[in-house]
Write a protein that holds these residues in place. Structure first.
Motif, PDB file in Angstrom:
ATOM      1  N   PHE A  85       0.861  -1.162  -0.179  1.00 60.67           N
ATOM      2  CA  PHE A  85       0.015   0.002  -0.192  1.00 60.67           C
ATOM      3  C   PHE A  85       0.734   1.387  -0.067  1.00 60.67           C
ATOM      4  CE2 PHE A  85      -2.215   3.264   2.561  1.00 60.67           C
ATOM      5  CZ  PHE A  85      -3.377   3.477   1.578  1.00 60.67           C
ATOM      6  N   VAL A  86       1.838   1.201   0.894  1.00 60.84           N
ATOM      7  CA  VAL A  86       2.752   2.392   0.914  1.00 60.84           C
ATOM      8  C   VAL A  86       3.478   2.429  -0.421  1.00 60.84           C
ATOM      9  CG1 VAL A  86       4.692   3.378   1.941  1.00 60.84           C
ATOM     10  CG2 VAL A  86       3.008   2.443   3.369  1.00 60.84           C
ATOM     11  N   ALA A  87       3.963   1.356  -1.217  1.00 60.69           N
ATOM     12  CA  ALA A  87       4.344   1.344  -2.529  1.00 60.69           C
ATOM     13  C   ALA A  87       3.641   2.036  -3.413  1.00 60.69           C
ATOM     14  CB  ALA A  87       4.858   0.098  -2.860  1.00 60.69           C
ATOM     15  N   TYR A  88       2.121   1.892  -3.420  1.00 60.86           N
ATOM     16  CA  TYR A  88       1.385   2.287  -4.594  1.00 60.86           C
ATOM     17  C   TYR A  88       1.434   3.718  -3.949  1.00 60.86           C
ATOM     18  CZ  TYR A  88      -0.041  -1.870  -6.668  1.00 60.86           C
ATOM     19  OH  TYR A  88      -0.225  -2.981  -7.476  1.00 60.86           O
ATOM     20  N   VAL A  89       1.011   4.152  -2.605  1.00 60.73           N
ATOM     21  CA  VAL A  89       0.951   5.525  -2.639  1.00 60.73           C
ATOM     22  C   VAL A  89       2.171   6.529  -3.157  1.00 60.73           C
ATOM     23  CG1 VAL A  89       0.711   7.405  -0.788  1.00 60.73           C
ATOM     24  CG2 VAL A  89      -0.455   5.272  -0.567  1.00 60.73           C
ATOM     25  N   VAL A  90       3.396   5.750  -2.696  1.00 61.32           N
ATOM     26  CA  VAL A  90       4.468   6.603  -3.225  1.00 61.32           C
ATOM     27  C   VAL A  90       4.491   6.816  -4.929  1.00 61.32           C
ATOM     28  CG1 VAL A  90       7.033   6.374  -3.480  1.00 61.32           C
ATOM     29  CG2 VAL A  90       5.820   6.274  -1.359  1.00 61.32           C
ATOM     30  N   SER A  91       3.915   5.699  -5.693  1.00 61.34           N
ATOM     31  CA  SER A  91       3.988   5.497  -6.867  1.00 61.34           C
ATOM     32  C   SER A  91       3.168   6.694  -7.495  1.00 61.34           C
ATOM     33  CB  SER A  91       3.796   4.164  -7.449  1.00 61.34           C
ATOM     34  OG  SER A  91       2.822   3.893  -7.002  1.00 61.34           O
ATOM     35  N   PHE A  92       1.855   6.602  -7.062  1.00 64.26           N
ATOM     36  CA  PHE A  92       0.822   7.661  -7.577  1.00 64.26           C
ATOM     37  C   PHE A  92       1.140   9.072  -7.081  1.00 64.26           C
ATOM     38  CE2 PHE A  92      -2.119   3.832  -7.291  1.00 64.26           C
ATOM     39  CZ  PHE A  92      -2.140   3.749  -8.752  1.00 64.26           C
ATOM     40  N   VAL A  93       1.974   9.307  -5.815  1.00 66.57           N
ATOM     41  CA  VAL A  93       2.258  10.683  -5.660  1.00 66.57           C
ATOM     42  C   VAL A  93       3.355  11.100  -6.527  1.00 66.57           C
ATOM     43  CG1 VAL A  93       3.622  11.935  -3.691  1.00 66.57           C
ATOM     44  CG2 VAL A  93       1.541  10.626  -3.382  1.00 66.57           C
ATOM     45  N   CYS A  94       4.210  10.291  -7.053  1.00 66.43           N
ATOM     46  CA  CYS A  94       5.236  10.404  -8.135  1.00 66.43           C
ATOM     47  C   CYS A  94       4.522  10.898  -9.505  1.00 66.43           C
ATOM     48  CB  CYS A  94       6.258   9.357  -8.115  1.00 66.43           C
ATOM     49  SG  CYS A  94       7.221   8.935  -6.836  1.00 66.43           S
ATOM     50  N   LEU A  95       3.638  10.182  -9.641  1.00 62.32           N
ATOM     51  CA  LEU A  95       2.972  10.378 -11.043  1.00 62.32           C
ATOM     52  C   LEU A  95       2.360  11.565 -10.852  1.00 62.32           C
ATOM     53  CD1 LEU A  95       2.811   8.975 -13.674  1.00 62.32           C
ATOM     54  CD2 LEU A  95       0.655   7.917 -12.754  1.00 62.32           C
ATOM     55  N   ALA A  96       1.715  11.852  -9.886  1.00 61.69           N
ATOM     56  CA  ALA A  96       0.963  13.142  -9.815  1.00 61.69           C
ATOM     57  C   ALA A  96       2.010  14.352  -9.841  1.00 61.69           C
ATOM     58  CB  ALA A  96      -0.014  13.222  -8.511  1.00 61.69           C
ATOM     59  N   GLY A  97       3.228  14.089  -8.873  1.00 59.96           N
ATOM     60  CA  GLY A  97       4.097  15.137  -8.923  1.00 59.96           C
ATOM     61  C   GLY A  97       4.684  15.446 -10.429  1.00 59.96           C
ATOM     62  N   SER A  98       4.999  14.328 -11.187  1.00 59.24           N
ATOM     63  CA  SER A  98       5.551  14.691 -12.406  1.00 59.24           C
ATOM     64  C   SER A  98       4.349  15.058 -13.419  1.00 59.24           C
ATOM     65  CB  SER A  98       5.905  13.096 -13.229  1.00 59.24           C
ATOM     66  OG  SER A  98       4.822  12.409 -13.120  1.00 59.24           O
ATOM     67  N   VAL A  99       2.969  14.890 -13.362  1.00 66.96           N
ATOM     68  CA  VAL A  99       2.059  15.617 -14.098  1.00 66.96           C
ATOM     69  C   VAL A  99       2.055  16.863 -13.747  1.00 66.96           C
ATOM     70  CG1 VAL A  99      -0.347  15.744 -14.732  1.00 66.96           C
ATOM     71  CG2 VAL A  99       0.852  13.692 -14.616  1.00 66.96           C
ATOM     72  N   GLY A 100       2.032  17.421 -12.362  1.00 66.80           N
ATOM     73  CA  GLY A 100       2.064  18.739 -11.946  1.00 66.80           C
ATOM     74  C   GLY A 100       3.290  19.591 -12.533  1.00 66.80           C
ATOM     75  N   LEU A 101       4.469  18.985 -12.332  1.00 63.09           N
ATOM     76  CA  LEU A 101       5.815  19.501 -12.941  1.00 63.09           C
ATOM     77  C   LEU A 101       5.405  19.662 -14.520  1.00 63.09           C
ATOM     78  CD1 LEU A 101       8.439  17.877 -11.020  1.00 63.09           C
ATOM     79  CD2 LEU A 101       7.731  20.508 -10.995  1.00 63.09           C
TER      80      LEU A 101
END
Length: 149
Positions: A85-101
């Motif tokens: 679950f923590v791995a999925y949260v980290v991965s989705f936050v990374c994806l959201a951060g890259s889309v934000g950038l």
């Protein structure tokens, strides 16, 4: 179906490594071709996506099932699920951060080009795919010497 699992067990890690390398290649290409200096903030989604891919690969698929026996006690299955679950949260936050950038790079003229943002999103997607594509190969451990000819 058994032959497909055997084949994926053999070539799965190689495919995962190639996809991981392609993701980082897109990012390095964007940084090298950028006309302005890319801030360290743009590097973070890819670094943490690589960490999330490593977190996915630290889990053996056999540890998730109901018939799993653990010598550490009966409640160890929730630890594995919490880790994933923590791995999925980290991965989705990374994806959201890259889309934000990417959106930030597209809307401003002072920062890096739009290609840097697109490469950041591609990097995160490909790195996370590589982390998940190697996961099915842990279904069956393959010893090449034991394969029938």
């Amino acid at each position: 179906m058994e032959n497909l699992a055997l084949l994926w067990g053999i070539i799965g890690p190689g495919v995962a490594g190639a996809v991981f390398g392609a993701g980082w290649w897109f990012w390095v290409d964007a940084v090298v071709c950028s006309a302005v200096s890319v801030s360290f903030l743009h590097y973070l989604p890819g670094i943490f996506a690589s960490l999330a891919a490593l977190m996915f690969n630290c889990v053996n698929k056999d540890e998730i099932g109901y018939d799993y026996y653990s010598p550490y006690g009966d409640d160890s299955e929730w630890r594995v699920k919490l880790w994933l679950f923590v791995a999925y949260v980290v991965s989705f936050v990374c994806l959201a951060g890259s889309v934000g950038l990417l959106v930030q790079d597209a809307l401003t003229d002072k920062g890096p080009s739009v290609w840097t943002g697109v490469a950041g999103v591609l990097q995160c997607v490909l790195v996370l795919i590589s982390g998940r594509s190697d996961f099915p190969s842990s279904l069956q451990r393959v010893d090449i010497l034991d394969m029938p000819l």
